[in-house]
Motif scaffolding. Structure first.
Motif, short mmCIF file in Angstrom:
data_model
loop_
_atom_site.label_atom_id
_atom_site.label_comp_id
_atom_site.label_asym_id
_atom_site.label_seq_id
_atom_site.Cartn_x
_atom_site.Cartn_y
_atom_site.Cartn_z
N ALA A 13 0.83 -1.21 0.00
CA ALA A 13 0.00 0.00 0.00
C ALA A 13 0.86 1.26 0.00
O ALA A 13 0.58 2.23 -0.69
N ALA A 14 1.96 1.23 0.78
CA ALA A 14 2.85 2.39 0.84
C ALA A 14 3.51 2.63 -0.52
O ALA A 14 3.69 3.78 -0.95
N ALA A 15 3.88 1.54 -1.21
CA ALA A 15 4.49 1.69 -2.53
C ALA A 15 3.51 2.31 -3.52
O ALA A 15 3.88 3.15 -4.35
N TRP A 16 2.27 1.90 -3.43
CA TRP A 16 1.23 2.45 -4.33
C TRP A 16 0.98 3.92 -4.03
O TRP A 16 0.92 4.76 -4.94
N VAL A 17 0.89 4.29 -2.74
CA VAL A 17 0.69 5.69 -2.36
C VAL A 17 1.86 6.55 -2.82
O VAL A 17 1.69 7.67 -3.32
N SER A 18 3.08 6.05 -2.67
CA SER A 18 4.26 6.79 -3.08
C SER A 18 4.29 7.03 -4.59
O SER A 18 4.70 8.09 -5.07
N GLU A 19 3.85 6.03 -5.35
CA GLU A 19 3.78 6.18 -6.80
C GLU A 19 2.82 7.31 -7.17
O GLU A 19 3.13 8.16 -8.02
N LEU A 20 1.67 7.35 -6.53
CA LEU A 20 0.70 8.42 -6.79
C LEU A 20 1.27 9.77 -6.38
O LEU A 20 1.07 10.78 -7.07
N LEU A 21 2.00 9.80 -5.26
CA LEU A 21 2.58 11.05 -4.77
C LEU A 21 3.66 11.55 -5.73
O LEU A 21 3.73 12.75 -6.02
N ALA A 22 4.50 10.64 -6.23
CA ALA A 22 5.54 11.03 -7.18
C ALA A 22 4.94 11.61 -8.45
O ALA A 22 5.45 12.59 -9.00
N GLU A 23 3.86 11.01 -8.92
CA GLU A 23 3.20 11.52 -10.11
C GLU A 23 2.59 12.89 -9.85
O GLU A 23 2.66 13.79 -10.69
N ALA A 24 2.00 13.06 -8.67
CA ALA A 24 1.37 14.34 -8.34
C ALA A 24 2.40 15.46 -8.20
O ALA A 24 2.16 16.60 -8.62
N HIS A 90 10.55 6.77 -10.67
CA HIS A 90 9.76 7.53 -9.71
C HIS A 90 10.28 7.42 -8.29
O HIS A 90 10.12 8.34 -7.49
N THR A 91 10.88 6.28 -7.96
CA THR A 91 11.23 6.04 -6.56
C THR A 91 12.58 5.34 -6.44
O THR A 91 12.85 4.38 -7.15
N VAL A 92 13.41 5.83 -5.52
CA VAL A 92 14.63 5.14 -5.11
C VAL A 92 14.46 4.75 -3.65
O VAL A 92 14.14 5.60 -2.81
#
Length: 222
Positions: A13-24, A90-92
């Motif tokens: 869930a945290a990975a999914w939220v972070s992906e949305l945050l990076a896009e935003a 998107h994420t490191v």
């Protein structure tokens, strides 16, 4: 720079939220997790959702303990940096120890990555020198990441980020083909259009660097 924490969320869930945050935010994020297993699980979860994340490894010892990094750690961190510079990443993800790792500038790291295509002109001597400076080792037969071997016009090597070794077939200084090959029976396999040779050492260490260091020590020592 903005810092934030996520609490109470399972890793997927945290990975999914972070992906949305990076896009935003339209910028990559650095995620710091307690343990390596958490980081690997994060990257795996991100891949299942179609996100782009990479794990930046770290030494098992503290940054104040002098030790050579393992081959696996060096390979993982080089691949992560290469992905960060060349992909829409998107994420490191890393652990706290990784924050102490000294890194080259983006420009210096890019100069350490060799990109080769069929038909390119490549100096065998310069290629050997480059690999020696950036952590590869010359062997009779290539079997693991970081190995390279030269036999006539055949140049075998196993760069980080690939599932198997690569064979360059050269005629003079011209690369006639780039192929995957089986390290067990040494037979060539599928042809590869383009090869990116990622360094195994983030900083070069060859004769030139040794000479520069010696000159520096002489000057500072009077």
């Amino acid at each position: 720079t903005h810092l934030g924490t996520m609490e109470g969320l399972p890793i997927p869930a945290a990975a999914w939220v972070s992906e949305l945050l990076a896009e935003a935010l339209d910028r990559p994020l650095m995620i710091v997790v307690p343990h390596e297993a958490d980081g690997l699980a994060w990257v795996e979860s991100a891949a299942l959702t179609g996100a782009s994340a990479a794990y930046f490894s770290s030494p098992s010892l503290s940054p104040y303990q002098e030790t050579d990094l393992s081959l696996q750690v060096r390979a993982v961190e080089s691949v992560a940096l290469h992905q960060l510079l060349t992909k829409d990443l998107h994420t490191v993800v890393c652990t706290p120890r990784a924050l102490f790792r000294r890194l080259p500038t983006p420009r210096a790291f890019r100069s350490a990555v060799l990109e080769i295509e069929s038909g390119d002109e490549v100096s065998m001597e310069e290629l050997v020198d480059h690999l020696n400076r950036f952590g590869f080792q010359r062997t009779d037969l290539v079997s693991e990441i970081g190995d390279f071997a030269v036999r006539g016009g055949i140049f075998d090597l196993f760069p980080p980020g690939l599932e198997g070794p690569i064979r360059l077939d050269l005629f003079g200084d011209t690369v006639e083909s780039i192929r995957e090959f089986d390290s067990l029976d040494q037979r060539s396999q599928a042809e590869v259009e383009r090869l990116a040779i990622v360094p195994l050492s983030l900083f070069p260490a060859g004769e030139g660097e040794a000479t520069e260091l010696a000159d520096l020590l002489v000057v500072e020592g009077g």
